[in-house]
Motif scaffolding. Structure first.
Motif, PDB file in Angstrom:
ATOM      1  N   UNK A 451      -4.114 -12.929  15.800  1.00 42.31           N
ATOM      2  CA  UNK A 451      -4.522 -14.153  15.118  1.00 42.31           C
ATOM      3  C   UNK A 451      -4.514 -13.914  13.614  1.00 42.31           C
ATOM      4  N   UNK A 452      -4.588 -14.992  12.849  1.00 39.83           N
ATOM      5  CA  UNK A 452      -4.608 -14.874  11.392  1.00 39.83           C
ATOM      6  C   UNK A 452      -5.742 -13.951  10.958  1.00 39.83           C
ATOM      7  N   UNK A 453      -5.446 -13.058  10.012  1.00 34.88           N
ATOM      8  CA  UNK A 453      -6.431 -12.113   9.517  1.00 34.88           C
ATOM      9  C   UNK A 453      -6.338 -10.745  10.157  1.00 34.88           C
ATOM     10  N   UNK A 454      -5.578 -10.623  11.247  1.00 37.02           N
ATOM     11  CA  UNK A 454      -5.417  -9.321  11.901  1.00 37.02           C
ATOM     12  C   UNK A 454      -4.346  -8.507  11.177  1.00 37.02           C
ATOM     13  N   UNK A 455      -4.494  -7.198  11.210  1.00 35.60           N
ATOM     14  CA  UNK A 455      -3.507  -6.311  10.601  1.00 35.60           C
ATOM     15  C   UNK A 455      -2.252  -6.252  11.471  1.00 35.60           C
ATOM     16  N   UNK A 456      -1.113  -6.033  10.825  1.00 35.86           N
ATOM     17  CA  UNK A 456       0.136  -5.853  11.558  1.00 35.86           C
ATOM     18  C   UNK A 456       0.649  -4.445  11.285  1.00 35.86           C
ATOM     19  N   UNK A 457       0.395  -3.560  12.238  1.00 35.90           N
ATOM     20  CA  UNK A 457       0.867  -2.191  12.104  1.00 35.90           C
ATOM     21  C   UNK A 457       0.100  -1.402  11.068  1.00 35.90           C
ATOM     22  N   UNK A 458       0.426  -0.122  10.933  1.00 33.83           N
ATOM     23  CA  UNK A 458      -0.233   0.735   9.949  1.00 33.83           C
ATOM     24  C   UNK A 458       0.278   0.436   8.540  1.00 33.83           C
ATOM     25  N   UNK A 479      -0.755  -8.271   6.820  1.00 31.47           N
ATOM     26  CA  UNK A 479      -1.791  -9.009   7.544  1.00 31.47           C
ATOM     27  C   UNK A 479      -1.204 -10.313   8.056  1.00 31.47           C
ATOM     28  N   UNK A 480      -1.562 -10.708   9.268  1.00 31.04           N
ATOM     29  CA  UNK A 480      -1.055 -11.964   9.807  1.00 31.04           C
ATOM     30  C   UNK A 480      -1.667 -13.138   9.050  1.00 31.04           C
ATOM     31  N   UNK A 481      -0.807 -14.025   8.582  1.00 35.61           N
ATOM     32  CA  UNK A 481      -1.276 -15.210   7.871  1.00 35.61           C
ATOM     33  C   UNK A 481      -1.397 -16.416   8.800  1.00 35.61           C
ATOM     34  N   UNK A 482      -0.963 -16.277  10.024  1.00 31.79           N
ATOM     35  CA  UNK A 482      -1.068 -17.338  11.022  1.00 31.79           C
ATOM     36  C   UNK A 482      -1.098 -16.724  12.407  1.00 31.79           C
ATOM     37  N   UNK A 483      -1.452 -17.509  13.392  1.00 30.45           N
ATOM     38  CA  UNK A 483      -1.533 -17.004  14.761  1.00 30.45           C
ATOM     39  C   UNK A 483      -0.140 -16.778  15.351  1.00 30.45           C
ATOM     40  N   UNK A 484      -0.028 -15.773  16.204  1.00 30.39           N
ATOM     41  CA  UNK A 484       1.242 -15.482  16.872  1.00 30.39           C
ATOM     42  C   UNK A 484       1.627 -16.630  17.802  1.00 30.39           C
ATOM     43  N   UNK A 495      12.270 -11.892  25.111  1.00 30.76           N
ATOM     44  CA  UNK A 495      11.326 -12.600  24.251  1.00 30.76           C
ATOM     45  C   UNK A 495      12.124 -13.427  23.258  1.00 30.76           C
ATOM     46  N   UNK A 496      11.769 -14.690  23.110  1.00 34.59           N
ATOM     47  CA  UNK A 496      12.484 -15.567  22.185  1.00 34.59           C
ATOM     48  C   UNK A 496      11.494 -16.291  21.287  1.00 34.59           C
ATOM     49  N   UNK A 497      11.958 -16.626  20.107  1.00 35.81           N
ATOM     50  CA  UNK A 497      11.187 -17.443  19.159  1.00 35.81           C
ATOM     51  C   UNK A 497       9.820 -16.850  18.846  1.00 35.81           C
ATOM     52  N   UNK A 498       9.732 -15.531  18.824  1.00 34.14           N
ATOM     53  CA  UNK A 498       8.456 -14.905  18.489  1.00 34.14           C
ATOM     54  C   UNK A 498       8.187 -15.064  16.998  1.00 34.14           C
ATOM     55  N   UNK A 499       7.030 -15.597  16.668  1.00 31.61           N
ATOM     56  CA  UNK A 499       6.661 -15.823  15.276  1.00 31.61           C
ATOM     57  C   UNK A 499       5.377 -15.069  14.961  1.00 31.61           C
ATOM     58  N   UNK A 500       5.456 -14.164  13.986  1.00 31.59           N
ATOM     59  CA  UNK A 500       4.294 -13.429  13.491  1.00 31.59           C
ATOM     60  C   UNK A 500       4.304 -13.528  11.964  1.00 31.59           C
ATOM     61  N   UNK A 501       3.825 -14.643  11.405  1.00 33.00           N
ATOM     62  CA  UNK A 501       3.859 -14.809   9.947  1.00 33.00           C
ATOM     63  C   UNK A 501       2.967 -13.779   9.261  1.00 33.00           C
ATOM     64  N   UNK A 504       1.777  -9.940   2.786  1.00 22.50           N
ATOM     65  CA  UNK A 504       1.849  -8.535   2.399  1.00 22.50           C
ATOM     66  C   UNK A 504       1.106  -8.288   1.094  1.00 22.50           C
ATOM     67  N   UNK A 505       0.171  -7.365   1.139  1.00 20.53           N
ATOM     68  CA  UNK A 505      -0.492  -6.907  -0.078  1.00 20.53           C
ATOM     69  C   UNK A 505       0.161  -5.621  -0.526  1.00 20.53           C
ATOM     70  N   UNK A 506       0.681  -5.595  -1.752  1.00 20.09           N
ATOM     71  CA  UNK A 506       1.416  -4.433  -2.249  1.00 20.09           C
ATOM     72  C   UNK A 506       0.568  -3.735  -3.303  1.00 20.09           C
ATOM     73  N   UNK A 507       0.322  -2.451  -3.112  1.00 21.35           N
ATOM     74  CA  UNK A 507      -0.546  -1.690  -3.997  1.00 21.35           C
ATOM     75  C   UNK A 507       0.265  -0.604  -4.693  1.00 21.35           C
ATOM     76  N   UNK A 508       0.255  -0.642  -6.024  1.00 23.26           N
ATOM     77  CA  UNK A 508       0.920   0.384  -6.822  1.00 23.26           C
ATOM     78  C   UNK A 508      -0.089   1.501  -7.037  1.00 23.26           C
ATOM     79  N   UNK A 509       0.086   2.595  -6.327  1.00 23.60           N
ATOM     80  CA  UNK A 509      -0.941   3.638  -6.326  1.00 23.60           C
ATOM     81  C   UNK A 509      -0.541   4.896  -7.074  1.00 23.60           C
ATOM     82  N   UNK A 510       0.740   5.086  -7.347  1.00 25.05           N
ATOM     83  CA  UNK A 510       1.158   6.325  -7.998  1.00 25.05           C
ATOM     84  C   UNK A 510       1.414   7.410  -6.984  1.00 25.05           C
ATOM     85  N   UNK A 511       2.287   8.352  -7.352  1.00 23.29           N
ATOM     86  CA  UNK A 511       2.646   9.416  -6.425  1.00 23.29           C
ATOM     87  C   UNK A 511       1.587  10.508  -6.366  1.00 23.29           C
ATOM     88  N   UNK A 512       1.130  10.959  -7.522  1.00 26.96           N
ATOM     89  CA  UNK A 512       0.139  12.018  -7.587  1.00 26.96           C
ATOM     90  C   UNK A 512      -0.877  11.678  -8.666  1.00 26.96           C
TER      91      UNK A 512
END
Length: 577
Positions: A451-458, A479-484, A495-501, A504-512
């Protein structure tokens, strides 16, 4: 001299007359000697017949090598599934339930599940098998790996071993069986008892099947073999398959492992062993069928009425699980104004940006991320819908009280825990994180729901070492923005027409960490007694122009609707000049 010779000949005749002559049943005759044979080789409780040929399937109902190979394959598969059940039950008691489907039926990455290993073993021995043996083996495999709705399936029979308490051992709902999770003092031993009984039952099955193989080999080679001594009663050594099982059960009683388990009493465990042995004996005719055993295929037109309107094999499904695997090969391409296939897309890769993008692509999507969705069934059509955190399970505390980190949860409040000071909370924050004896920064990560608000993968790492040595690697949290939503077909396995909107939160963290500041700026900050400041920068990055970007945008428009945008949140520590 003649007298001496006559005496010697007479002695030989007497010895020959007194020697036992092997009289096992012959090829095509039943193991129980009802069609021929006599003596100790008669296995009165075993079904099936002595194979007709060693390894020539043509014109025969069974071959010895095929029967032996199938027997070993099924013995290994049964023990493997029992181990899968034990691992799953143990994970439930630990509060981190793991479904056993990857272990038992479908390993999308290594293809080492119990069923896949069985399929591989059958395929290897198939050239030596008759069509009758292969047909019967396929039917037996379908029965063993059916859901708990089939009482002869391994999933259903798990309920006879895991029969304690009220907590299901299977988060997916396919397997029967419950364990106790409300008795902290005895829960560990209760589960240990069930796991031990399951393991010993697996050993009993394997040992009994080994006895059947020896019987078939001996009868085919016209040699006597006492299968009863091997399988049920060894009066001299006490080492028959059933005697070893009963000895293990006696040991469990003596050491008290099963004392708190209300259903696995000594008598019940003995009955389990006898029942399993009877099943093995009845199944012997599957791998060593008798002449006259036929398999019939008929064609007819029927109107099928399915229970509850659902025609899926194995019962009405309620959940479906999607697991990310490691892709290989090519899974698509980009088109430009002048080239219909100017850039190939690798499977399992993430592409972004436009012409001249500096980040090495593609980024690899981490595997083994699982998403669990609800399904409703009509005929063979499944309608996919999202699950809540409670329905899917598999949630973990990632912030809050130190005592709750990694614990199972369904809300942020489950992770708050108790505290005496900020050091009891993780991470510590300002203002204080320990307020009124409870951590106010509890955070429950919803890892498997859809459902919306759930994480999608690591988290998705996007390493970048190409920007002149600058620390520009990023981390993406999806993170899912809508329900599957979507549909599937349980008969076709599609499986057809699978929708998982996704959002994406992108974090610039640096290498070291040392790469974030230059030495001179840090030294200057220290000399001025000015600590580095923390700044949060939010920016939108406009796409670069160019044919590749335009082509990518046009391709996206053919599959998605609405505008898309990327929001990048960059956190950096900047030393003042």
């Amino acid at each position: 001299m003649k007298r001496l010779l006559g005496f010697a000949i007479g002695a030989f005749v007497l010895m020959a007359a007194g020697a036992a002559v092997a009289a096992p049943p012959g090829p095509g005759q039943k193991f129980d000697c009802s069609q021929g044979g006599s003596g100790i080789s008669c296995a009165s409780d075993d079904t099936g017949c002595v194979p007709q040929s060693k390894d020539v399937p043509t014109g025969n109902v069974s071959t010895l090598k095929c029967g032996d190979g199938l027997s070993k394959a099924f013995a290994g598969a049964i023990r493997a599934v029992i181990k899968c059940h034990a691992k799953m039950a143990s994970s439930v008691l630990k509060g981190a339930p793991v479904d056993d489907e990857v272990c038992e039926s479908n390993d999308p990455v290594k293809h080492k599940s119990a069923k896949e290993k069985l399929d591989a073993a059958i395929a290897k021995i198939a050239p030596l098998c008759t069509s009758t043996q292969l047909t019967l083996a396929a039917a037996q495999e379908s029965t063993l790996f059916a859901s708990k709705t089939n009482p002869l399936s391994l999933d259903a029979q798990a309920g006879a071993v895991y029969c304690d308490g009220s907590t299901s051992i299977d988060p997916g709902g396919d397997d029967a069986g419950t364990i106790s999770t409300t008795d902290p003092v005895n829960d560990g031993n209760r589960l240990k008892c069930a796991n031990a009984v399951g393991s010993e039952l697996g050993k009993l099955v394997a040992a009994a099947i080994k006895c059947h193989i020896k019987l078939a080999d001996s009868d085919f080679g016209v040699k006597d073999f006492d299968e009863n001594v091997c399988e049920e009663n060894d009066p001299v050594k006490g080492k028959s398959a059933l005697q070893k099982y009963n000895a293990a059960m006696t040991k469990l009683t003596a050491n008290g492992t099963c004392s708190a388990n209300t259903c696995l009493t000594s008598g019940n465990r003995t009955t389990l062993g006898a029942n399993i042995l009877a099943q093995v004996e009845a199944a012997n005719q599957i791998v060593y069928p008798c002449p006259g055993t036929t398999t019939t295929t008929t064609t007819s037109t029927t109107t099928t009425t399915c229970p509850g309107g659902c025609c899926c094999a194995g019962g009405v499904p309620t959940k479906t699980v999607f697991t990310t695997g490691i892709g290989s090969g090519t899974c698509g391409h980009l088109a430009s104004d002048t080239n219909a296939n100017f850039f190939s897309l690798a499977c399992g890769g993430l592409y972004f940006g436009g012409a001249g993008v500096g980040v090495p692509l593609p980024s690899r999507v981490p595997d083994q991320g699982s998403s669990i969705s609800n399904v409703s069934c009509s005929g063979t059509t499944l309608t996919v819908s999202g699950t809540t955190a409670t329905q899917a399970g598999g949630n973990r505390c990632i912030q809050g009280a130190n005592s709750t980190r990694g614990a199972s949860c369904t809300t942020n409040g489950d992770c708050a825990g108790t505290c005496l000071s900020d050091t009891d909370c993780s991470p510590t924050t300002s203002p204080p994180s320990c307020v009124s004896g409870s951590c106010n920064n509890g955070k429950c990560a919803f890892e498997k729901c859809t459902n919306a608000g759930c994480l999608f993968g690591p988290p998705l790492p996007i390493p970048n070492s190409s920007n002149g040595g600058a620390a520009t690697s990023t981390c993406v949290i999806n993170t899912l923005s809508g329900n599957a939503s979507g549909s599937a077909d349980c008969a076709a396995g599609s499986v057809t027409n699978l929708s998982l909107p996704l959002s994406s939160g992108i974090f610039l963290t640096g290498d070291l960490m040392p790469m974030r500041w230059s030495t001179t700026r840090v030294a200057a900050a220290a000399a001025a007694d000015k600590p580095p400041t923390r700044r949060v920068v939010r920016a939108r990055i406009a796409p670069s122009p160019g044919p590749a970007r335009r082509a990518g945008a046009r391709a996206a428009r053919t599959t998605t609707s609405g505008a898309s945008r990327t929001r990048i949140r960059m956190t950096a520590r900047v030393a003042p000049a």
